[in-house]
Each structure stands twice: as C-alpha cells, then as structure tokens.
Design an enzyme around this catalytic site. Structure first.
Site, PDB file in Angstrom:
ATOM      1  N   GLU A  51       1.125  -1.159   0.120  1.00  0.00           N
ATOM      2  CA  GLU A  51      -0.033   0.006  -0.081  1.00  0.00           C
ATOM      3  C   GLU A  51       0.880   1.084  -0.092  1.00  0.00           C
ATOM      4  OE1 GLU A  51      -3.706  -1.719   2.520  1.00  0.00           O
ATOM      5  OE2 GLU A  51      -2.794   0.260   3.283  1.00  0.00           O
ATOM      6  N   GLU A  62      -6.230   9.656   9.956  1.00  0.00           N
ATOM      7  CA  GLU A  62      -4.570   9.088  10.103  1.00  0.00           C
ATOM      8  C   GLU A  62      -4.583   9.768  11.505  1.00  0.00           C
ATOM      9  OE1 GLU A  62      -3.842   7.317   8.154  1.00  0.00           O
ATOM     10  OE2 GLU A  62      -4.866   7.912   6.269  1.00  0.00           O
TER      11      GLU A  62
END
Lengths: 276, 406
Positions: A51, A62
């Site tokens: 990824e 995040e």
C-alpha cells in the site's frame, strides 16, 4: 487488466495456505530517493502486497505517525504525479507485487478521475483505497477506475452492520479492507478475538479476501491477525521506523526493511491462512 | 463542472443525498458513515416533531434572547448618504454572536439521540464558547478543538470556555488553525463513535450538517423578513453578511432565496489582498474540491493540497466555504465580494465611532463593503447587514494592528 495482479497474488497465497503481509509506506517519505529504495526493497523483505500512501495535507483518518509522514513527504516535494512516477520506477524491476494507492479524494478529484485512472493504470497501479470516498460518493471514481481495470478497494469497519456491509461490498473487486478499530491509524490496538468474527462476516458478504489494518504494530499481533484474516496490514509502525532511524542516524532504508522482515516472518509462520 | 441550471425553487435544496448542484455530499471515512446516516434520520425526525421546535423556540426566547432587534443605523446611513441601512443585531444574543442559534438546536438534538459527550471545533472561539455554554446548561462534557495559533490570538475566549467547564485542546498539526481543529475533531469522532456528538459550528462539512446548521440559523432571516416588513412595509433591496464557513450568511439569506429582487451579498476575507495569495476567500480565490466531508470551493494548489488561509479574523480563517454558498455562487443567486484585513480594521473603527457598537472583526468584513453596496442600492433603497457578532474579543487584535499596547 491490472486487477489480475491482486487476484493472482491472493490465489498463490491461498495455495500456500498463509495470509499476506501488506506493507504501507508513504510516497516520498522522507524523500523521493529513499522512498524509492524502500519501495524497491519491500518484496524481497517479505511484503506480499504494497500500500503506497499518496500524501494529502488534511488526512482526517490518520493518527500522528502517518499525518507526519504526509507532511514530510509534501515538504520534500512529493505530489500525486510524483507518486505515480515512483510506481513506474518500481515496476521496472517488479511486475508481480500488487500496488494499492491509499489516500484522500481531493488530489484525485482535482486531477480528474478519468485522467487519473488512465495514468495510474499505465504506471502499474492495481487498486485504490480512498479513505473519504464512501459507497454513497464512489460512483464517478469507481466507474473511471473500472474502465482502466483498477479496483476501488472498499473499507468495512466495526460500525458496519450487515445491511451496511451489503452496501459496502456491492460491485467491489480485489479484496476488502477491514478497519480493525474505531479510530485513526496507529493509535488503538487491534484485538484478534474481535477481528475474527468480523473478518468472517466480511468474507461471507463479499466473497473476497479480507485484509485487516489499523492497530497492528508488532510481529506478535501481525501473526495473530494473520491466523484469522487473509492479510495483515502494517503502516504506522513502519513509518515510525523512519523517524527512529533518523534520530539515531541509522540507515533509514535498512531499518524500515528490517522491520518489514520481522513482520513478514511472523505472518508467514502464523501458518494458518484462510480458515474458511 | 457543468454550468448549473437555474433552479425553480432555491429553497428545495439539498437533495436527499445532501447535494446543492455538484456541491455538498458525504465524503467521510466508512467508520463515520453509519453515524452520519443516523444523524440525518434523527434530524429529519426532530424537524418533523412539533415538540422539538417548541422546545427550541422556548430556549431561543428565554435563554438566547431572541428575537434579536433589527436596528436602523441612522448615523451610518447619513455617513454614506445612500440606501437606508439596517443592522440585524445578532451580536446581542447570549454569548455574543449568531453561533448560539445553531448550538442550541444541535444540543437538543444530541440529547434526543442519547449522546453523552459533545465535541466541537472553533476558530475565533465564538462557536467554542457557544458550544461550551449549551453543554454547561445541559450538563454534558465538552471538548473543543482549537488551532494552537488561534488559542494564542483568542486567549479571552479560551478562558471563557474553561470557565464554562469545557476542555480546550490546542491543535498543533498542519497550519494549527480552524481546518486543523476540524481534522482533529473528526479524528476524535471516528475514535469515539458510540457516545459522542460532533457539534459542527458552520454550514459546512458532510450532509446533513450544511442543511441542519442552515435551518437552525435561518431564524435570523425569518426574523429579518418580519421586522423589515414591519419597519418598511417591503422587502430589502440587499442583504449583506460576512462569509467564512458561511453560517450567519446562509441563515440570513435562506428565507430570501426565492425573492430574486433581493440581492444577497456575502463578503469573504481577502487577508493581505487576493493578489497576494494570502487570503481566506474560497470563492474569489479558490476552486472546487473535497475537504471535511463536502465538495465545495477550496483554497488549494495544483496537486489538490489544501493551502493555508490567511485572515486577521480567526473566524473567517478557513480555506473552504459551505457548499450551499458555492452553489449559490455558481447559479448566480448570491454575490461574493471580499474585504482585506486593512479595510476591515478601518470598517471596525468607523462602525464603533458612528454607531457605538464594536463589531466582531468577522462582521467588519461585511461592513467594509457596506458603503459601495449602499451607493449601488441608492437613496430610497433598503439594505440589511447581518451583524453576526460583537467585537469585545477582538480588542487585543485590533490594538496590535494599530500598534498600541493595552
């Protein structure tokens, strides 16, 4: 069709009877050259899929590690175009390892979904995870990716009930990403006992392999997740190694890849792949 | 984007999916999606329940102090020598701005939904203070995210929030201003999905917030309509408001959207000037994109990275704008002007000296364009300016810009 790379990789792992180890790194972190070295070293270190984050200024899902990684990458001049350049450079030496780009909607929207999808496919990307594009908003992006043979990987979460799950997996390809915790990346810890029934549910609803991410930091936990899921994803813990290496003036690439090796080894030796 | 068609009924938006033309939507992480859908359903049920509206009206009358006056600004009118100028006195509300209208509605909704913890973002601190206020009133714990830069320039409001029992969390990520506070609030929400209500302060973010905040602020426009009819026997020629996220503006505009004879004028923050790139004017200096759950005009670079907004006003210092404004701009129903820091400071002083009211530095941006709009409307015309907040909180900022120490 590039989705073939994802399907081929999961089929091969199923035959081996083990789960995949998925390594997340941020494009351009800490700089383009180092990021490319890390990227090229990932398959040999044991990453079955990659990824690759494309940086965004406002990454709302995040935690601090990946927020800072994105800021370092942007400060070092990385862009969405630059991310595709990295993929192109990676593909010069590796045609087999699937690459999933992971990030946020706006850079893709500004590029234009159709043009982006065409360029991403040409660069050697296999799929996209777009954190802030839920199924309700996915149609234009999914259509553009589909035409170019790219998967829009869907996210299932602990808040997805069976009805929601049906909406999430409709028409999806590649694999489904199960977000193991309610929260941002790299903060809470995923608990294998909670994850197991959820993975089974997602697998049943989608008929696809299920990768589990958010909250996996150690080889032990990666192994525990690999016993119940088709793939274990580690991101924040790898990104943290970049910072740690810099603090003690160690070689960044070596340190990140060494972490990847220990995690990949744990996943491989978990020995229980897809427990359907 | 396509050139949008002019709708027959401006007030019929958003669509059930939360779209105003191409703008709006629900661009949120999947973890939040069930909550956002639940909120949408809960708000629709509350809106349809007369007891909810009655409860809200009671608090607006007796706690907030509504209706706020529509005041004929005689000296400003004389000064410009053109249209008659009326001020909608939202600065007289409890807590000193229009923000409380929205907070009161949303806290009642949060209680209906059984939520036990409230989070909010704030820029100038006005929304944070209003949120802390209603949380204190209903005994709910409150966490307010505020950019570290804003914490520094709005210290009195930080202290006010603390006095009201709220925890203020300084946000140091990104540019450490309002957009980063909103990122951090979203991160909190995604982490505490089960008990937490996110009380967004402006008519932006994911559906249903832009619609819900607009509905709750539309009390301003409804009152203006009645009050201006009572005072002048007709609708105004123009309505002006400052625009950051745009909640006070959409609140005063919305009940007039279908009265096409009424010019609707929003004023964005031009910071050091549009040409310098250091501003907060999303419509005048940005282009469409996706941030904080909605598609709207944004300040951004060619790579789609959000760029930092710049404004003397913490409340307007945001790189986006509510999606309904983006749409009203594209379909041509509303006009969006801008005012620089300097122009707004001049307007602040002029207004204080002529009317004896310290306007919020946010509202001063609209005041800065008041003269030219009054002249365009002309003698015999009627103009309403929404005075969204009071300026006590800005005294230190204004002093600093005037080179004075207090």
């Amino acid at each position: 069709m590039t989705t073939a790379r994802i399907d081929a990789r999961f089929a091969a792992l199923k035959a081996e009877g083990r789960a995949a180890f998925v390594a997340y790194v941020m494009a351009g972190d800490p700089d383009r050259e180092t990021a490319l070295k890390i990227l090229k070293g990932l398959p040999a270190a044991g990453a079955d899929l990659i990824e690759l984050g494309f940086p965004f200024s406002d990454p709302m899902a995040e935690g601090p590690p990946i927020q800072r990684a994105a800021q370092r990458a942007l400060a070092a001049g990385m862009t969405t175009r630059g991310t595709l350049d990295l993929v192109r450079a990676f593909r010069e030496s590796d045609q087999a390892t699937p690459i999933i780009l992971m990030g946020y909607t706006n850079p893709l929207f500004v590029w234009g979904y159709e043009a982006f999808a065409r360029d991403a496919a040409a660069a050697g990307v296999d799929g996209l995870i777009v954190v802030d594009t839920p199924p309700e908003e996915a149609a234009p992006l999914a259509a553009a990716l589909d035409v170019n043979g790219l998967s829009l990987i869907r996210l299932a979460t602990p808040t997805s009930d069976d009805r929601r799950l049906a909406t999430i997996v409709r028409g999806t390809t590649g694999f489904v990403y199960y977000v193991a915790v309610t929260g941002v990346t790299g903060v809470k810890e995923a608990v294998a006992d909670d994850v197991a029934p959820a993975v089974a549910r997602v697998r049943k609803a989608s008929g696809l392999p299920v990768a589990v991410g958010f909250g996996i930091r150690t080889p032990e936990r990666a192994a525990a997740i690999a016993r119940v899921a088709d793939a274990a994803v580690v991101g924040s813990a790898l990104v943290d190694e970049i910072v740690a290496a810099k603090v003690v003036n160690e070689d960044v690439t070596a340190r990140v890849l060494s972490k990847v090796e220990s995690l990949a080894k744990a996943v491989r030796s978990a020995r229980l792949g897809r427990a359907v | 984007m396509n050139v949008p068609a002019k709708p027959n009924d401006y007030s019929a938006y958003p669509t059930p999916e939360g779209r105003f033309g191409d703008f709006g939507g629900r661009y949120v992480p999947e973890t939040l999606m069930p909550l956002v859908l639940e909120l949408d359903a809960a708000y629709a049920a509350a809106k349809a329940d007369p007891s909810f509206q009655a409860e809200l009206d009671g608090f607006l009358s007796h706690y907030v102090g509504r209706p706020s006056p529509l005041y004929f600004a005689e000296r400003l009118t004389e000064y410009f020598g053109a249209a008659k100028i009326y001020l909608k006195r939202e600065e007289l509300n409890h807590t000193g701005s229009h923000k409380i209208n929205n907070c009161m509605g949303q806290i009642l909704l949060a209680r209906r939904m059984g939520k036990t913890r409230i989070i909010a973002e704030t820029g100038a601190g006005q929304h944070g203070v209003a949120t802390a206020t209603v949380c204190a009133r209903f005994g709910l714990p409150c966490v307010v995210y505020m950019g570290a830069v804003d914490v520094e320039r709005q210290k009195p409001n930080v202290f006010r929030m603390n006095l009201l029992g709220a925890e203020v969390v300084p946000v140091t990520s990104g540019s450490a201003t309002l957009k980063d506070a909103m990122n951090e609030a979203l991160r909190d929400w995604v982490t505490n999905v089960h008990d937490t209500y996110y009380l967004i302060g402006t008519a932006a973010g994911m559906h249903p917030y832009p619609m819900m905040v607009r509905d709750l602020q539309a009390v301003i426009g409804r009152e203006v309509r009645e009050q201006v009819m009572a005072a002048e026997g007709r609708l105004p020629d123009a309505i002006m408001a400052c625009v950051g996220g745009g909640s006070n503006a959409i609140g005063v505009f919305h009940p007039f959207l279908n009265d096409e004879g009424v010019r609707l004028i929003g004023v964005e923050a031009a910071g050091d000037g549009l040409e310098t790139g250091r501003h907060a004017a999303a419509i005048n200096g940005g282009r469409p994109g996706v941030l904080h759950g909605n598609m709207t005009y944004l300040l951004q670079n060619d790579d789609g990275q959000i760029t930092e907004a710049h404004s003397i006003s913490a409340g307007l210092d945001y790189p986006g704008i509510g999606p309904e404004h983006s749409w009203l701009h594209d379909v041509g129903r509303a006009e969006y002007l801008s005012a620089t820091d300097t122009e707004s400071l001049d307007a602040f002083k002029l207004f204080a000296e002529l009317e004896g009211i310290l306007p919020a530095i946010e509202s001063a941006h609209a005041i800065a364009r008041l003269g030219e709009v009054a002249r365009q409307v002309g003698k015999g015309g009627v103009l309403v300016l929404n005075l969204s907040g009071r300026g006590d909180k800005d005294v230190a900022t204004v002093a600093a810009h005037l080179g004075r120490t207090i």
